[in-house]
Design a protein around this motif. Structure first.
Motif, PDB file in Angstrom:
ATOM      1  N   LYS A 138       0.949  -1.174   0.077  1.00 55.86           N
ATOM      2  CA  LYS A 138       0.151  -0.024   0.040  1.00 55.86           C
ATOM      3  C   LYS A 138       1.063   1.087   0.129  1.00 55.86           C
ATOM      4  O   LYS A 138       1.892   1.506   0.863  1.00 55.86           O
ATOM      5  CB  LYS A 138      -0.896   0.189   1.267  1.00 55.86           C
ATOM      6  CG  LYS A 138      -2.061   0.780   1.194  1.00 55.86           C
ATOM      7  CD  LYS A 138      -2.998   0.489   2.169  1.00 55.86           C
ATOM      8  CE  LYS A 138      -4.189   1.330   1.764  1.00 55.86           C
ATOM      9  NZ  LYS A 138      -5.624   0.578   1.843  1.00 55.86           N
ATOM     10  N   ARG A 139       0.625   2.228  -0.797  1.00 55.77           N
ATOM     11  CA  ARG A 139       1.319   3.364  -1.003  1.00 55.77           C
ATOM     12  C   ARG A 139       0.582   4.452  -0.551  1.00 55.77           C
ATOM     13  O   ARG A 139      -0.550   4.712  -1.175  1.00 55.77           O
ATOM     14  CB  ARG A 139       1.723   3.494  -2.581  1.00 55.77           C
ATOM     15  CG  ARG A 139       2.619   2.460  -3.278  1.00 55.77           C
ATOM     16  CD  ARG A 139       3.973   2.195  -2.536  1.00 55.77           C
ATOM     17  NE  ARG A 139       4.794   1.327  -3.227  1.00 55.77           N
ATOM     18  CZ  ARG A 139       5.940   1.020  -3.100  1.00 55.77           C
ATOM     19  NH1 ARG A 139       6.615   1.624  -2.235  1.00 55.77           N
ATOM     20  NH2 ARG A 139       6.432   0.150  -3.864  1.00 55.77           N
ATOM     21  N   PHE A 155       3.850   8.855   0.060  1.00 48.05           N
ATOM     22  CA  PHE A 155       4.652   8.384  -1.074  1.00 48.05           C
ATOM     23  C   PHE A 155       4.046   8.828  -2.464  1.00 48.05           C
ATOM     24  O   PHE A 155       5.164   9.279  -3.314  1.00 48.05           O
ATOM     25  CB  PHE A 155       4.607   6.900  -0.919  1.00 48.05           C
ATOM     26  CG  PHE A 155       5.082   6.158  -2.400  1.00 48.05           C
ATOM     27  CD1 PHE A 155       6.208   5.644  -2.256  1.00 48.05           C
ATOM     28  CD2 PHE A 155       4.476   5.828  -3.478  1.00 48.05           C
ATOM     29  CE1 PHE A 155       6.863   5.124  -3.367  1.00 48.05           C
ATOM     30  CE2 PHE A 155       4.732   5.258  -4.565  1.00 48.05           C
ATOM     31  CZ  PHE A 155       6.075   4.827  -4.657  1.00 48.05           C
ATOM     32  N   GLN A 156       2.981   8.999  -2.698  1.00 42.82           N
ATOM     33  CA  GLN A 156       2.390   9.467  -3.868  1.00 42.82           C
ATOM     34  C   GLN A 156       2.641  11.098  -4.100  1.00 42.82           C
ATOM     35  O   GLN A 156       3.331  11.334  -5.211  1.00 42.82           O
ATOM     36  CB  GLN A 156       0.770   9.458  -3.802  1.00 42.82           C
ATOM     37  CG  GLN A 156       0.291   8.038  -3.936  1.00 42.82           C
ATOM     38  CD  GLN A 156       0.569   7.094  -4.940  1.00 42.82           C
ATOM     39  OE1 GLN A 156       0.771   7.572  -5.996  1.00 42.82           O
ATOM     40  NE2 GLN A 156       0.816   5.888  -4.599  1.00 42.82           N
ATOM     41  N   GLY A 190       4.360   2.039  -8.450  1.00 42.96           N
ATOM     42  CA  GLY A 190       3.384   2.119  -7.493  1.00 42.96           C
ATOM     43  C   GLY A 190       2.904   3.642  -7.442  1.00 42.96           C
ATOM     44  O   GLY A 190       2.010   3.726  -6.546  1.00 42.96           O
ATOM     45  N   THR A 191       3.214   4.379  -7.890  1.00 49.95           N
ATOM     46  CA  THR A 191       2.664   5.751  -8.220  1.00 49.95           C
ATOM     47  C   THR A 191       1.578   5.520  -9.030  1.00 49.95           C
ATOM     48  O   THR A 191       1.429   5.120  -9.902  1.00 49.95           O
ATOM     49  CB  THR A 191       3.759   6.760  -8.785  1.00 49.95           C
ATOM     50  OG1 THR A 191       4.966   6.677  -8.453  1.00 49.95           O
ATOM     51  CG2 THR A 191       3.159   8.128  -8.529  1.00 49.95           C
ATOM     52  N   SER A 225      -2.561   0.222  -5.058  1.00 48.52           N
ATOM     53  CA  SER A 225      -2.995   0.153  -3.748  1.00 48.52           C
ATOM     54  C   SER A 225      -3.577   1.430  -3.398  1.00 48.52           C
ATOM     55  O   SER A 225      -3.318   2.600  -4.021  1.00 48.52           O
ATOM     56  CB  SER A 225      -1.904   0.013  -2.902  1.00 48.52           C
ATOM     57  OG  SER A 225      -1.121  -1.416  -3.016  1.00 48.52           O
TER      58      SER A 225
END
Length: 136
Positions: free
Chosen positions: A4-5, A9-10, A71-72, A136
């Protein structure tokens, strides 16, 4: 499945994509300000050569795909790419343009990158979803 991001992080990923996108501008066409004149026809073109534009497009494509696969989410990745590149291009164009038409170019670039980013992100999400990996 990817971890899970979170929001942090984003946000950081979007900023990183923006910085790399701006660097892409300077690495490919941003350093070239010379126009070429065809010796036969006398037609002037430029300042960018076709290979510079192609390299820039491929680099931006790779940047967006890698960011999303890492994951972005598509929105922060696309916004970072668009804002970073358009800002770098506009700053460079504004300092040398005497006509004020750089604003029109910036708007065209903004729309083109928005459409291109949406198409690429749609493909990445579609491929990732087919493979069973949901963001995520």
């Amino acid at each position: 499945m990817a971890a899970k991001r979170g929001v942090l992080f984003q946000g950081l990923a979007g900023v990183l994509v923006a910085l790399l996108s701006a660097l892409t501008w300077f690495a490919w066409p941003g350093w070239d300000d010379e126009y070429q004149t065809d010796p036969v026809t006398g037609v002037e073109s430029g300042p960018y050569e076709a290979w510079q534009v192609a390299g820039c497009v491929v680099s931006l494509l790779i940047l967006l795909v890698v960011a999303e696969l890492a994951g972005t989410r598509p929105l922060p990745a696309s916004i970072g790419l668009i804002l970073g590149f358009v800002t770098a291009w506009t700053a460079d164009a504004a300092r040398s343009d005497t006509t004020g038409l750089f604003g029109v170019g910036a708007i065209m670039l903004l729309f083109g990158l928005t459409i291109g980013s949406a198409m690429v992100s749609g493909l990445v999400v579609g491929i990732r979803d087919r493979r069973g990996h949901r963001p995520s």
